[in-house]
Design an enzyme around this catalytic site. Structure first.
Site, PDB file in Angstrom:
ATOM      1  N   THR A  71       0.851  -1.190   0.000  1.00  0.00           N
ATOM      2  CA  THR A  71       0.000   0.000   0.000  1.00  0.00           C
ATOM      3  C   THR A  71       0.884   1.236   0.000  1.00  0.00           C
ATOM      4  O   THR A  71       2.092   1.157   0.200  1.00  0.00           O
ATOM      5  CB  THR A  71      -0.918   0.060   1.247  1.00  0.00           C
ATOM      6  OG1 THR A  71      -0.111   0.327   2.398  1.00  0.00           O
ATOM      7  CG2 THR A  71      -1.708  -1.218   1.417  1.00  0.00           C
ATOM      8  N   CYS A  72       0.272   2.377  -0.165  1.00  0.00           N
ATOM      9  CA  CYS A  72       0.995   3.651  -0.075  1.00  0.00           C
ATOM     10  C   CYS A  72       0.773   4.269   1.300  1.00  0.00           C
ATOM     11  O   CYS A  72       0.961   5.450   1.499  1.00  0.00           O
ATOM     12  CB  CYS A  72       0.553   4.605  -1.182  1.00  0.00           C
ATOM     13  SG  CYS A  72      -1.198   5.013  -1.115  1.00  0.00           S
ATOM     14  N   SER A  73       0.371   3.459   2.257  1.00  0.00           N
ATOM     15  CA  SER A  73       0.014   3.942   3.580  1.00  0.00           C
ATOM     16  C   SER A  73       1.000   3.459   4.637  1.00  0.00           C
ATOM     17  O   SER A  73       1.639   2.421   4.484  1.00  0.00           O
ATOM     18  CB  SER A  73      -1.384   3.419   3.939  1.00  0.00           C
ATOM     19  OG  SER A  73      -1.704   3.719   5.270  1.00  0.00           O
TER      20      SER A  73
END
Length: 124
Positions: free
Chosen positions: A36-38
């Site tokens: 994810t980009c989180s």
């Protein structure tokens, strides 16, 4: 853009659904890379923990650090807090039913909290 706890909470269920669908169509013996980009554990570690729990041994986490060249890695988190919209800590899924309205409780899933099973936390 401002951070708010509901963002990770809203994406958790979607991330789990997407990953479960990917696993369902994955060839036996295939590999799924989850990213994810989180930095929110509700979108990251709790999703991986949910997959391990739901799949009950049919999937496993594979250490691929040796295949990543000089890419830096670190172990996943094994504990985190689940917050209400007003930033209060919810200690457990059961606590949502005691402290929140029925409508508010619908926003949470048991898989959002850190897993208690060692066989799952050992794989994060």
């Amino acid at each position: 853009r401002h951070w708010h706890p509901h963002q990770g909470r809203q994406l958790h269920s979607l991330q789990v659904q997407i990953a479960l669908r990917a696993l369902a169509i994955l060839k036996v013996g295939g590999q799924l890379s989850y990213s994810t980009c989180s930095l929110n554990p509700m979108e990251d570690e709790s999703v991986v923990a949910a997959l391990l729990l739901v799949c009950a041994g049919a999937v496993e986490v594979v250490d691929v650090r040796g295949r990543l060249g000089g890419f830096s890695t670190r172990p996943g988190m094994t504990s985190w807090h689940v917050l209400t919209d007003d930033l209060q800590v919810l200690p457990s899924y059961a606590a949502t039913k005691k402290t929140l309205t029925k409508e508010q409780t619908k926003r949470y899933r048991a898989t959002m909290w850190p897993p208690s099973a060692p066989w799952i936390t050992d794989n994060l």
